[in-house]
Design an enzyme around this catalytic site. Structure first.
Site, PDB file in Angstrom:
ATOM      1  N   ASP A  87       0.866  -1.171   0.000  1.00  0.00           N
ATOM      2  CA  ASP A  87       0.000   0.000   0.000  1.00  0.00           C
ATOM      3  C   ASP A  87       0.910   1.230   0.000  1.00  0.00           C
ATOM      4  O   ASP A  87       2.078   1.147   0.390  1.00  0.00           O
ATOM      5  CB  ASP A  87      -0.879  -0.033   1.255  1.00  0.00           C
ATOM      6  CG  ASP A  87      -1.772   1.186   1.352  1.00  0.00           C
ATOM      7  OD1 ASP A  87      -2.396   1.530   0.340  1.00  0.00           O
ATOM      8  OD2 ASP A  87      -1.832   1.792   2.436  1.00  0.00           O
ATOM      9  N   ASP A 144      -1.378  -0.877   6.225  1.00  0.00           N
ATOM     10  CA  ASP A 144      -1.539  -0.400   7.607  1.00  0.00           C
ATOM     11  C   ASP A 144      -2.968   0.000   7.942  1.00  0.00           C
ATOM     12  O   ASP A 144      -3.295   0.193   9.109  1.00  0.00           O
ATOM     13  CB  ASP A 144      -0.621   0.812   7.856  1.00  0.00           C
ATOM     14  CG  ASP A 144      -1.156   2.073   7.197  1.00  0.00           C
ATOM     15  OD1 ASP A 144      -1.527   1.990   6.006  1.00  0.00           O
ATOM     16  OD2 ASP A 144      -1.226   3.120   7.856  1.00  0.00           O
ATOM     17  N   ASP A 204      -7.056  -2.255   4.367  1.00  0.00           N
ATOM     18  CA  ASP A 204      -6.032  -3.198   3.899  1.00  0.00           C
ATOM     19  C   ASP A 204      -6.246  -4.605   4.452  1.00  0.00           C
ATOM     20  O   ASP A 204      -5.652  -5.562   3.967  1.00  0.00           O
ATOM     21  CB  ASP A 204      -4.624  -2.725   4.307  1.00  0.00           C
ATOM     22  CG  ASP A 204      -4.219  -1.444   3.580  1.00  0.00           C
ATOM     23  OD1 ASP A 204      -4.621  -1.293   2.410  1.00  0.00           O
ATOM     24  OD2 ASP A 204      -3.516  -0.625   4.176  1.00  0.00           O
TER      25      ASP A 204
END
Length: 647
Positions: free
Chosen positions: A350, A541, A545
């Site tokens: 990410d 995080d 996600d």
């Protein structure tokens, strides 16, 4: 040796199965030196006999030799004999206790008294060292993280009281003096304070917190007295959860451990039958067959075939790997994930909070037909309760001093933005995809802006935009470079617009970057990668996600800034939010795998060699027991050194 493995990896709260069906080796071998007096006395008897026989060429009369050696044998082996008898009564014949009992009693039967005692003594000494090594590995892992204070100063009715942290309620205020460790998670009430976060992150550099910032249990206050308002119970603190994760990790076996455990169950009966065949079959083919001679060879075969080195050193290796990673601020939730990390060939990341700091700052506000103050007032009214870093950045920039504002019908559109009604005006705040969803026209040049852009619509009409910039983490570029040097492909997925994603990817050297993705689109991308046969580690995080983290072969959560959902779902937790720890996690897995396979190879080569020599009558019981114990100790020492390595 499988019983020691069982004890080593079972959680300490579940012993009922062990009591009924398995034998805890610590009933035979006590870890303290004083608990070994019987084994050491038996060892002394062997040494004296050897000195007399080979130093002074004096051999004890057979009757006297039998009596002395029988006493030494019972001193060293009474626990093993007792457990062998118990196992046989239960119908469990093929285990190490029966194997060693048969081998040593057989030696006494053919008159090799000192060799029978030697086999039992060295076996017990080997077990003792193995127990010590396993206990030490487990203590090292626990001591690494179990640093929770057992008392805390709480302010009640204006008075400071020292109590157990488990008795502190939510909302109470605790005081932490300089040099003291924070006992509970909370929010800093003091103006500022500096903390050492090494226990949580593996990094000892000071971290300055300001009023309203989160402070976690395990941090050490460095300078002034700090007041903290408790927002998490002792049992639910991040440090308590980290400790629970690591303790649970030792109970989750890798595929290699499971294979060796299963292998031992099949291997031991095969060895019994091969040893029996070695004694009986030569009677059919050897002309001058001597039963005692072939029985001796069978006994050698039994001794060297004990799978101790394999069954103990392998879990010990994984304990070491988990401990090594923990010391470097990386939590593996099981030895099995150390294995999977060695197979990863693609790391999908990410962007926000993983490769970038996730600390946004407003760069520019552009208005169209509305005053800047009014635009910001309407945006803040929607964003004030948002947990997204972009929303927090806008609120921090504009201030949250709104009064008498009526906000209704607020709806969060995952990965897009917010909609709602503020003082009767329909307000839309989000990215360009949200505008497309509601068919709101906007200037074409907005799509070319490189920074993160938040567009605003009032009553269905474009009203302006806010640009926000994030910073790339300092160690992100070297992380990508290190992953590429390990021949690992890197991919970046983000909900941010493609122009921003491309810019970050260019700076970092990431060749595959995909922007403007909703959470479900990230899941589809990862599924596509997996269908291509790639072994995926996903690093993220945020709450959105969590589904992708769960889908990946290894899910990695950035722990410091990470959401609880991501941390709970992940297989590996990086405690200090440094992406370079991804590389360290892969290295920890590879180091562990190398040491484990070194031990397997060494043990098998030595055992096969001595088995062949024993079957041919070349190796004696002395060589067999020394080879067995020796290779076990070498394997243990090799496994223990993992915790002293550097990533």
């Amino acid at each position: 040796m499988s019983t020691i493995l069982k004890h080593a990896v079972e959680p300490t709260h579940d012993h009922h199965h062990n009591d009924n069906h398995e034998y805890n080796h610590k009933h035979v071998v006590s870890n303290g030196i004083r608990g070994q007096w019987d084994i050491l006395l038996a060892f002394f008897v062997i040494v004296v006999e050897l000195i007399m026989e080979y130093g002074f060429h004096y051999k004890l009369p057979q009757t006297l030799s039998f009596g002395i050696n029988a006493i030494a044998y019972l001193l060293a082996g009474r626990g093993v004999l007792s457990q062998a008898f118990t196992n046989i009564k239960r119908g469990d014949i093929f285990n190490e206790f029966v194997l060693m009992s048969v081998a040593t009693l057989g030696a006494f039967y053919i008159g090799e008294y000192s060799e029978g005692v030697a086999v039992m003594v060295f076996y017990q000494i080997g077990e003792w060292f193995q127990d010590l090594a396993v206990d030490r590995a487990k203590r090292n892992i626990k001591a690494l993280l179990d640093i929770r204070p057992n008392q805390v100063t709480v302010i009640r009715n204006g008075q400071a009281k020292t109590i157990n942290p488990s008795l502190v309620a939510l909302g109470e205020t605790i005081e932490v003096k300089p040099g003291e460790r924070v006992a509970l998670d909370g929010v800093l009430k003091s103006a500022s304070a500096s903390f050492n976060t090494a226990a949580l992150t593996g990094e000892s550099k000071p971290d300055t917190k300001y009023k309203g910032d989160n402070v976690l249990a395990g941090m050490v206050n460095l300078q002034t007295m700090a007041e903290i308002e408790v927002n998490t119970l002792f049992k639910d603190s991040k440090l308590s959860r980290i400790l629970a994760m690591v303790q649970d990790a030792t109970a989750r076996k890798s595929k290699t451990q499971l294979f060796i455990s299963g292998f031992a169950k099949v291997y031991t009966p095969i060895v019994f039958y091969l040893a029996l065949a070695l004694v009986v079959l030569p009677y059919l083919f050897v002309e001058d067959y001597n039963f005692n001679e072939w029985l001796y060879r069978g006994l050698v075969f039994l001794v060297i075939s004990c799978p101790c080195a394999l069954v103990v050193s392998i879990p010990l290796g994984y304990f070491g790997g988990i401990g090594l990673a923990s010391r470097n601020g990386i939590l593996f939730k099981g030895g099995n994930f150390l294995d999977v990390m060695t197979q990863v060939n693609t790391v999908v990341m990410d962007k926000t909070g993983t490769l970038t700091k996730g600390v946004f700052k407003v760069q520019h506000v552009e208005c169209d037909g509305v005053a800047e103050s009014e635009l910001l007032r309407l945006v803040v009214a929607l964003e004030r309760n948002s947990t997204h870093p972009v929303g927090k950045a806008i609120v921090d920039y504009a201030g949250d001093d709104l009064e008498h504002v009526r906000v209704t019908d607020v709806e969060e559109h995952s990965g897009l933005g917010l909609t709602g009604t503020v003082d009767g005006k329909k307000v839309i705040v989000g990215n360009l995809s949200l505008f497309k969803k509601y068919h709101i026209a906007y200037p074409n040049e907005l799509a070319q802006i490189v920074e993160t852009i938040i567009v605003v619509a009032i009553n269905g009409n474009y009203a302006g935009y806010i640009t926000i910039a994030d910073e790339i983490k300092e160690d992100a570029p070297k992380t990508i470079k290190a992953l590429h040097s390990l021949h690992i492909r890197t991919v970046m997925l983000s909900g941010d617009k493609q122009a921003v994603v491309d810019e970050v990817a260019k700076k970092l050297g990431i060749t595959h970057a995909y922007g403007e993705l909703l959470p479900e689109e990230k899941v589809k991308r990862v599924k596509t990668f997996k269908e291509q046969g790639l072994r995926i580690a996903f690093v993220g995080d945020g709450i959105n996600d969590a589904p992708v983290i769960a889908l990946a072969d290894v899910g990695i959560a950035m722990g410091g800034l990470g959401s609880d959902a991501a941390i709970e779902t992940a297989d590996v937790v990086i405690q200090n939010d440094e992406p370079s720890k991804i590389v360290s996690a892969i290295k920890a897995g590879r180091i562990t795998r190398n040491v484990v396979w070194q031990n397997i190879t060494m043990a098998m080569v030595v055992k096969i060699t001595v088995l062949a020599l024993g079957a041919d009558g070349i190796a004696s019981l002395w060589e067999a027991v020394i080879a067995d114990v020796g290779v076990a100790l070498l394997a243990i020492l090799n496994a223990v050194r993992i915790q002293r390595m550097h990533l």
